[in-house]
Design a protein around this motif. Sequence first.
Motif, mmCIF file in Angstrom:
data_model
loop_
_atom_site.group_PDB
_atom_site.id
_atom_site.type_symbol
_atom_site.label_atom_id
_atom_site.label_comp_id
_atom_site.label_asym_id
_atom_site.label_seq_id
_atom_site.Cartn_x
_atom_site.Cartn_y
_atom_site.Cartn_z
ATOM 1 N N GLY A 230 0.545 -1.327 5.081
ATOM 2 C CA GLY A 230 -0.055 -1.625 3.778
ATOM 3 C C GLY A 230 -0.172 -3.122 3.543
ATOM 4 N N LEU A 231 0.867 -3.859 3.904
ATOM 5 C CA LEU A 231 0.819 -5.320 3.777
ATOM 6 C C LEU A 231 -0.223 -5.917 4.724
ATOM 7 C CD1 LEU A 231 4.658 -6.051 3.593
ATOM 8 C CD2 LEU A 231 3.020 -6.232 1.712
ATOM 9 N N PHE A 232 -0.336 -5.330 5.920
ATOM 10 C CA PHE A 232 -1.321 -5.816 6.898
ATOM 11 C C PHE A 232 -2.746 -5.683 6.374
ATOM 12 C CE2 PHE A 232 -4.292 -4.627 10.295
ATOM 13 C CZ PHE A 232 -4.265 -5.781 11.072
ATOM 14 N N LEU A 233 -3.038 -4.561 5.718
ATOM 15 C CA LEU A 233 -4.402 -4.318 5.237
ATOM 16 C C LEU A 233 -4.815 -5.292 4.143
ATOM 17 C CD1 LEU A 233 -4.452 -0.403 5.120
ATOM 18 C CD2 LEU A 233 -5.575 -1.892 6.785
ATOM 19 N N TYR A 234 -3.852 -5.742 3.331
ATOM 20 C CA TYR A 234 -4.187 -6.559 2.173
ATOM 21 C C TYR A 234 -3.698 -8.004 2.289
ATOM 22 C CZ TYR A 234 -5.481 -2.184 -0.049
ATOM 23 O OH TYR A 234 -6.093 -0.988 -0.344
ATOM 24 N N PHE A 243 1.485 -11.285 12.504
ATOM 25 C CA PHE A 243 2.889 -10.871 12.533
ATOM 26 C C PHE A 243 3.044 -9.405 12.162
ATOM 27 C CE2 PHE A 243 6.718 -10.119 9.924
ATOM 28 C CZ PHE A 243 7.680 -10.255 10.919
ATOM 29 N N LEU A 244 2.402 -8.979 11.068
ATOM 30 C CA LEU A 244 2.534 -7.601 10.611
ATOM 31 C C LEU A 244 1.915 -6.614 11.599
ATOM 32 C CD1 LEU A 244 1.670 -8.168 6.835
ATOM 33 C CD2 LEU A 244 3.924 -7.671 7.796
ATOM 34 N N GLY A 245 0.742 -6.965 12.139
ATOM 35 C CA GLY A 245 0.105 -6.097 13.126
ATOM 36 C C GLY A 245 0.943 -5.981 14.394
ATOM 37 N N GLY A 246 1.486 -7.121 14.841
ATOM 38 C CA GLY A 246 2.340 -7.098 16.031
ATOM 39 C C GLY A 246 3.608 -6.288 15.802
ATOM 40 N N LEU A 247 4.189 -6.428 14.610
ATOM 41 C CA LEU A 247 5.400 -5.678 14.280
ATOM 42 C C LEU A 247 5.117 -4.179 14.255
ATOM 43 C CD1 LEU A 247 8.362 -5.607 13.419
ATOM 44 C CD2 LEU A 247 7.618 -5.971 11.048
ATOM 45 N N SER A 273 -2.197 9.127 3.639
ATOM 46 C CA SER A 273 -2.059 8.432 2.357
ATOM 47 C C SER A 273 -2.826 7.119 2.366
ATOM 48 C CB SER A 273 -0.581 8.184 2.048
ATOM 49 O OG SER A 273 -0.007 7.289 2.978
ATOM 50 N N PHE A 274 -2.897 6.456 3.518
ATOM 51 C CA PHE A 274 -3.678 5.217 3.616
ATOM 52 C C PHE A 274 -5.163 5.504 3.409
ATOM 53 C CE2 PHE A 274 0.005 3.372 5.853
ATOM 54 C CZ PHE A 274 0.075 2.154 5.187
ATOM 55 N N ILE A 275 -5.639 6.612 3.975
ATOM 56 C CA ILE A 275 -7.050 6.979 3.824
ATOM 57 C C ILE A 275 -7.369 7.302 2.370
ATOM 58 C CG2 ILE A 275 -8.820 8.634 4.467
ATOM 59 C CD1 ILE A 275 -7.365 8.969 7.141
ATOM 60 N N ILE A 276 -6.508 8.096 1.715
ATOM 61 C CA ILE A 276 -6.739 8.519 0.331
ATOM 62 C C ILE A 276 -6.710 7.320 -0.627
ATOM 63 C CG2 ILE A 276 -5.822 9.884 -1.584
ATOM 64 C CD1 ILE A 276 -4.741 11.853 0.569
ATOM 65 N N PHE A 277 -5.670 6.516 -0.530
ATOM 66 C CA PHE A 277 -5.511 5.422 -1.492
ATOM 67 C C PHE A 277 -6.468 4.275 -1.230
ATOM 68 C CE2 PHE A 277 -1.352 7.532 -1.987
ATOM 69 C CZ PHE A 277 -1.367 7.695 -3.367
ATOM 70 N N LYS A 279 -9.545 4.681 -0.305
ATOM 71 C CA LYS A 279 -10.810 5.104 -0.924
ATOM 72 C C LYS A 279 -10.750 4.921 -2.435
ATOM 73 C CE LYS A 279 -12.271 8.458 2.564
ATOM 74 N NZ LYS A 279 -12.593 9.886 2.842
ATOM 75 N N LYS A 280 -9.588 5.189 -3.043
ATOM 76 C CA LYS A 280 -9.455 5.043 -4.492
ATOM 77 C C LYS A 280 -9.497 3.591 -4.920
ATOM 78 C CE LYS A 280 -6.812 9.229 -5.475
ATOM 79 N NZ LYS A 280 -5.543 9.792 -6.058
ATOM 80 N N SER A 281 -9.047 2.677 -4.053
ATOM 81 C CA SER A 281 -8.992 1.272 -4.416
ATOM 82 C C SER A 281 -10.353 0.598 -4.306
ATOM 83 C CB SER A 281 -7.985 0.543 -3.534
ATOM 84 O OG SER A 281 -8.369 0.606 -2.157
ATOM 85 N N ARG A 282 -11.326 1.262 -3.680
ATOM 86 C CA ARG A 282 -12.660 0.668 -3.516
ATOM 87 C C ARG A 282 -13.511 0.863 -4.766
ATOM 88 N NH1 ARG A 282 -14.034 2.727 2.682
ATOM 89 N NH2 ARG A 282 -12.462 1.435 3.711
#
Length: 282
Positions: A230-234, A243-247, A273-277, A279-282
Amino acid sequence: MPFATLQMYKIIVVLFLIGIVCLMIGSGIATVPYQTSLICVASLFIFFLGFLNINVVVGIFILAMLLSPEATVGTVPGRDITIRIEDVVIILLTFIWMGQTAINKNLRLFSPTLLNRTIGLYCTVFILFTARGMIAAKVEPLKGTFYVLKYLEYFVIYFLAANIITSKKQMKIFIAIFLLTFTIVNVYAAMQIGGEAGRVSAPFEIAAGRAGEPNTLGGYQVLLLGITLGLFLYARSFGLKIFLGGLAVFTLWPFIHTYSRSSYMAIIPMYLSFIIFSKKSR
């Protein structure tokens, strides 16, 4: 009797009582495992530290989740009763927060959140059904009580977090500590791959000299992996994304070697849950 003499007698009595208490503590320490003594001393230090700065104690708790030592304090049929620094810190945090709410009338013991009623209903159900199992002699009373307390502990953490965290600065610091702990745990788990145990486990379990429960590590990795992704996406910083992607990628290596089927299944709703939320955040 002169005032000075009376004061001297009081000092002698106080010193005598202190001496008795020290002897009792000393005799108790001599008869218990050294891990228990260390936990007691650490508990006193953390308790007083919490009144000075409760955020430091929260940071200690985050580190203690998977890195704290544990001590066996008893046994029930089928397993040992163990206590860890994490369990002690939760109790201390609860008492510290209750003390602060008693002093500061502006603080609340239970902050109003959307999950309060759901949590209350869930706790009522599993407490009643556990009690029913005890009455029907299908659940060992002591074992059932400890399981109930463990479940309640999760919700105590939730309410403590809802009350203590009041700013984005606090949140950023706590997330940084979470990521640091997560990194240490994954490195430790990766070092176990190819060992005699076969399945990797949490650091505190290996340090205790027992086989451990890889499901504990797997569940922790799924939870923190979701936060990391979640942190990586935003994340706005490119360096932070690396760092987040590597972790996240590195986590999959020790995660697979937990061979925890329940943790494997938990990946699916976490991914959905990543897919659902998203879409809602867009």
